[in-house]
Motif scaffolding. Structure first.
Motif, PDB file in Angstrom:
ATOM      1  N   UNK B 283       0.673  -1.186   0.283  1.00 43.16           N
ATOM      2  CA  UNK B 283      -0.010  -0.012  -0.048  1.00 43.16           C
ATOM      3  C   UNK B 283       0.806   1.295  -0.038  1.00 43.16           C
ATOM      4  N   UNK B 284       1.799   1.183   0.879  1.00 48.13           N
ATOM      5  CA  UNK B 284       2.660   2.327   0.998  1.00 48.13           C
ATOM      6  C   UNK B 284       3.531   2.915  -0.243  1.00 48.13           C
ATOM      7  N   UNK B 285       3.991   1.575  -0.953  1.00 40.59           N
ATOM      8  CA  UNK B 285       4.603   1.908  -2.384  1.00 40.59           C
ATOM      9  C   UNK B 285       3.849   2.423  -3.516  1.00 40.59           C
ATOM     10  N   UNK B 286       2.386   2.208  -3.073  1.00 40.27           N
ATOM     11  CA  UNK B 286       1.492   2.886  -4.060  1.00 40.27           C
ATOM     12  C   UNK B 286       0.744   1.913  -5.114  1.00 40.27           C
ATOM     13  N   UNK B 287       0.666   0.588  -4.768  1.00 40.11           N
ATOM     14  CA  UNK B 287       0.055  -0.559  -5.541  1.00 40.11           C
ATOM     15  C   UNK B 287      -1.693  -0.385  -5.426  1.00 40.11           C
ATOM     16  N   UNK B 288      -2.307  -0.256  -6.255  1.00 37.32           N
ATOM     17  CA  UNK B 288      -3.766  -0.038  -6.412  1.00 37.32           C
ATOM     18  C   UNK B 288      -4.375  -1.396  -5.775  1.00 37.32           C
ATOM     19  N   UNK B 289      -4.396  -1.487  -4.757  1.00 40.73           N
ATOM     20  CA  UNK B 289      -5.042  -2.715  -3.782  1.00 40.73           C
ATOM     21  C   UNK B 289      -6.545  -2.661  -3.762  1.00 40.73           C
ATOM     22  N   UNK B 290      -7.019  -1.080  -3.941  1.00 41.62           N
ATOM     23  CA  UNK B 290      -8.634  -1.054  -3.982  1.00 41.62           C
ATOM     24  C   UNK B 290      -9.325  -1.821  -4.739  1.00 41.62           C
ATOM     25  N   UNK B 291      -8.615  -2.334  -5.958  1.00 41.76           N
ATOM     26  CA  UNK B 291      -9.278  -3.275  -6.865  1.00 41.76           C
ATOM     27  C   UNK B 291      -9.441  -4.626  -6.445  1.00 41.76           C
ATOM     28  N   UNK B 296     -15.483  -7.996  -9.302  1.00 42.34           N
ATOM     29  CA  UNK B 296     -16.716  -8.738  -9.472  1.00 42.34           C
ATOM     30  C   UNK B 296     -16.169 -10.337  -9.383  1.00 42.34           C
ATOM     31  N   UNK B 297     -16.652 -11.020  -8.411  1.00 38.70           N
ATOM     32  CA  UNK B 297     -15.826 -12.294  -8.278  1.00 38.70           C
ATOM     33  C   UNK B 297     -16.324 -13.288  -9.268  1.00 38.70           C
ATOM     34  N   UNK B 298     -17.697 -13.179  -9.635  1.00 45.01           N
ATOM     35  CA  UNK B 298     -18.087 -14.045 -10.863  1.00 45.01           C
ATOM     36  C   UNK B 298     -17.084 -13.644 -12.037  1.00 45.01           C
ATOM     37  N   UNK B 299     -17.114 -12.414 -12.324  1.00 50.48           N
ATOM     38  CA  UNK B 299     -16.394 -12.107 -13.465  1.00 50.48           C
ATOM     39  C   UNK B 299     -14.780 -12.557 -13.394  1.00 50.48           C
ATOM     40  N   UNK B 300     -14.131 -12.371 -12.352  1.00 50.01           N
ATOM     41  CA  UNK B 300     -12.747 -12.959 -12.079  1.00 50.01           C
ATOM     42  C   UNK B 300     -12.628 -14.490 -12.343  1.00 50.01           C
ATOM     43  N   UNK B 301     -13.474 -14.969 -11.828  1.00 44.18           N
ATOM     44  CA  UNK B 301     -13.621 -16.474 -11.792  1.00 44.18           C
ATOM     45  C   UNK B 301     -13.728 -17.017 -13.308  1.00 44.18           C
ATOM     46  N   UNK B 302     -14.596 -16.276 -14.041  1.00 45.91           N
ATOM     47  CA  UNK B 302     -14.873 -16.644 -15.376  1.00 45.91           C
ATOM     48  C   UNK B 302     -13.560 -16.226 -16.423  1.00 45.91           C
ATOM     49  N   UNK B 303     -12.762 -15.053 -15.897  1.00 46.37           N
ATOM     50  CA  UNK B 303     -11.600 -15.176 -16.692  1.00 46.37           C
ATOM     51  C   UNK B 303     -10.547 -15.829 -16.218  1.00 46.37           C
ATOM     52  N   UNK B 304     -10.528 -16.319 -15.198  1.00 40.20           N
ATOM     53  CA  UNK B 304      -9.490 -17.101 -14.414  1.00 40.20           C
ATOM     54  C   UNK B 304      -9.479 -18.595 -15.224  1.00 40.20           C
ATOM     55  N   UNK B 305     -10.967 -19.097 -15.611  1.00 40.80           N
ATOM     56  CA  UNK B 305     -11.104 -20.271 -16.140  1.00 40.80           C
ATOM     57  C   UNK B 305     -10.419 -20.352 -17.468  1.00 40.80           C
ATOM     58  N   UNK B 306     -10.147 -19.387 -17.992  1.00 35.49           N
ATOM     59  CA  UNK B 306      -9.561 -19.115 -19.395  1.00 35.49           C
ATOM     60  C   UNK B 306      -8.113 -19.409 -19.439  1.00 35.49           C
ATOM     61  N   UNK B 307      -7.478 -19.482 -18.179  1.00 36.12           N
ATOM     62  CA  UNK B 307      -5.979 -19.528 -18.106  1.00 36.12           C
ATOM     63  C   UNK B 307      -5.572 -20.915 -18.676  1.00 36.12           C
TER      64      UNK B 307
END
Lengths: 347, 347
Positions: B283-291, B296-307
């Motif tokens: 956080x202190x280095x400035x990474x955008x942890x807020x994402x 959206x967890x459904x969307x993340x899972x859908x995208x991760x399944x493409x891996x």
């Protein structure tokens, strides 16, 4: 008949025969989690019944139209859309063009997925062996691609029964080339067996022989640093002709072989080939030799210089036949111009 | 400093140092008939003086924009237009994206031409090693590509001096990952050296260490059938995040690493990672942890399944750290959902 490749490792089998498709597809599919099909749309229409077991094929534009960059991207995106995985298997069903482009898709989707070539034309007996994949560039044929061996080739000769005459003539071009690479005698035997036209049952033994000749060459030189270039016999001019006049590849190869014969006679200063004998034979089978009369030599030279085998400027690499021995020769552009002019005027 | 790969054959050298570019380019160019350059257009603008000796470069769209299929085709056609031959050499100059896409162009034009990676970012210390090439698909990042080793990597650290802050943060993500793959202790030493911000001179030894760690892994498992997967530490979620929110790759990797830490603690049911300690540092280095809060967890899972690493349906492959040992685990989708929900709520 099974022909096995003889690389040091990662060998595969070329299965040749009648009605072998279903059995072989089933056998190979067992080892994979999911199966995908890239099929030439015209082949799919022609053989709907035989191929009806395939539920969700990726259909491609037919023939050379499958080898545009846009069509390549469309096919890869379709495979991804359908959920292809690294341990999937792709069957590529179609002629030489479909095999080239489908092989390129298979070799680059997910950085490479296993694939099996299922050639459906006479011509594809050639391109399906050797693991070259390719699509076309705006600057010439087959300028984009990879070396990526298939896991097998399933060559079901039943497909050949529906080939139109022009495709038969095209495929025969490569069969003839393989025999010529062996010897003029072998070519003459083939000529004798096809005096009255090209019939599939008569060709079977030549197809197998052609596959073996090619297999032996590509095994020795997979990445085309030496001997493999010989397979390009007749192809240097053929690629330029077909690019310009848009007629089938193997037909252009016959024209290129005839040009090679005249150049070989000139280059080695001896009469290696009886030109009128070959001319009459090709003409009688129906090859469009008139393009050799019509061609614009400047344009042909410009196109030939695009060839991947060319290493030096102002020279064009040709495979010639020194009697029965193929040789790679880099010939000055100015000489080529003379040879082609003489050829043009002789017709 | 020269680091040599240790494959059984076809090894290459990774040259790391200040002001090494000209000398190395000259040395490698000698062996080839013609030289081509693929350069990120932004890098070319920024370093016009240093690169002024390059007369006719193929400039590509900057960053990820170079990895579209359309841009890939455009670059390959430009190389052909400029007359590339099989015995040409291509220098690919730019960040990770340029290296990926330029490598793919090199590996497919004329079925493969020799190329040398010239990374210009911190991030590219990672992607330039290992011989993976890639472009993006409409269905996810890096889904189209090849395995094709460069002939060398020339990593001139002078390029790093012009890096904007966001690129520095991005590149640092992979440096951090490499240290974590080694051990938490190594990561903590890096944290200590960067408490007051990321400074290039302090990083040099970590860059070299990072290259060595990666080199050792890819040498053992070039085609990612086992150990190489470990380099994907933090990347499964990172790819989904960057695809969705379009922020720099290495920054997403830090978010992915943080997610990996929370999942590892849960999965192994022990407190391997002191989460608040790492959270505060990132956080202190400035990474955008807020994402991680917004995703959206459904969307993340859908995208991760493409891996590409996923082999089974309803499971997602993750690299976790069991103390200091990386392990590949296929985790049920339903479990992943729980873990990510818990992560989201903890922020």
């Amino acid at each position: 008949m099974d022909i096995k490749t003889t690389y040091p490792s990662n060998n595969y089998t070329i299965h040749v025969g009648e009605s072998i498709l279903h059995h072989q597809i089933e056998a190979y599919s067992k080892k994979y989690d999911s199966i995908f099909y890239i099929i030439d749309s015209r082949v799919y229409d022609l053989h709907k019944e035989v191929l009806s077991f395939i539920k969700s094929p990726v259909l491609t534009r037919s023939g050379e139209a499958s080898k545009t960059p846009e069509e390549y991207i469309r096919v890869v995106e379709s495979l991804l859309e359908k959920g292809i995985k690294r341990n999937s298997l792709i069957f590529v069903i179609g002629g030489g063009a479909t095999g080239d482009a489908g092989g390129f898709s298979a070799s680059t989707v997910l950085r490479g997925v296993d694939y099996i070539q299922v050639p459906t034309t006479l011509l594809a007996h050639d391109s399906a062996v050797g693991g070259k994949t390719a699509i076309n560039s705006a600057h010439g044929k087959n300028l984009i691609g990879t070396f990526h061996r298939p896991k097998a080739v399933i060559y079901d000769l039943d497909f050949l029964n529906t080939l139109p005459e022009s495709e038969l003539l095209s495929g025969f071009g490569e069969v003839f080339k393989h025999m010529l690479l062996h010897s003029r005698d072998k070519a003459k035997t083939l000529i004798r067996d096809t005096e009255n036209g090209i019939l599939i049952p008569d060709l079977k033994k030549y197809l197998i022989k052609g596959i073996e000749i090619k297999r032996d060459i590509v095994t020795e030189d997979e990445h085309e640093s030496g001997k493999r270039k010989f397979l390009n016999l007749g192809h240097t001019l053929a690629h330029a002709l077909e690019y310009k006049y848009k007629f089938p590849h193997g037909q252009a190869v016959i024209l290129g072989l005839y040009a090679m014969m005249t150049i070989s006679n000139e280059f080695y200063q001896k009469s290696i080939f009886d030109l009128p004998f070959y001319y009459e034979y090709f003409d009688q089978l129906g090859y469009p030799l008139h393009y050799l009369k019509e061609m614009d030599i400047d344009e042909m030279i410009r196109l030939m210089k695009q060839d991947k085998k060319n290493q030096k400027n102002d020279y064009i690499g040709f495979i010639l036949m020194n009697d029965d021995t193929p040789e790679f020769k880099e010939i000055e552009e100015i000489k080529i111009r003379q040879y082609l002019n003489a050829l043009k005027e002789s017709i």
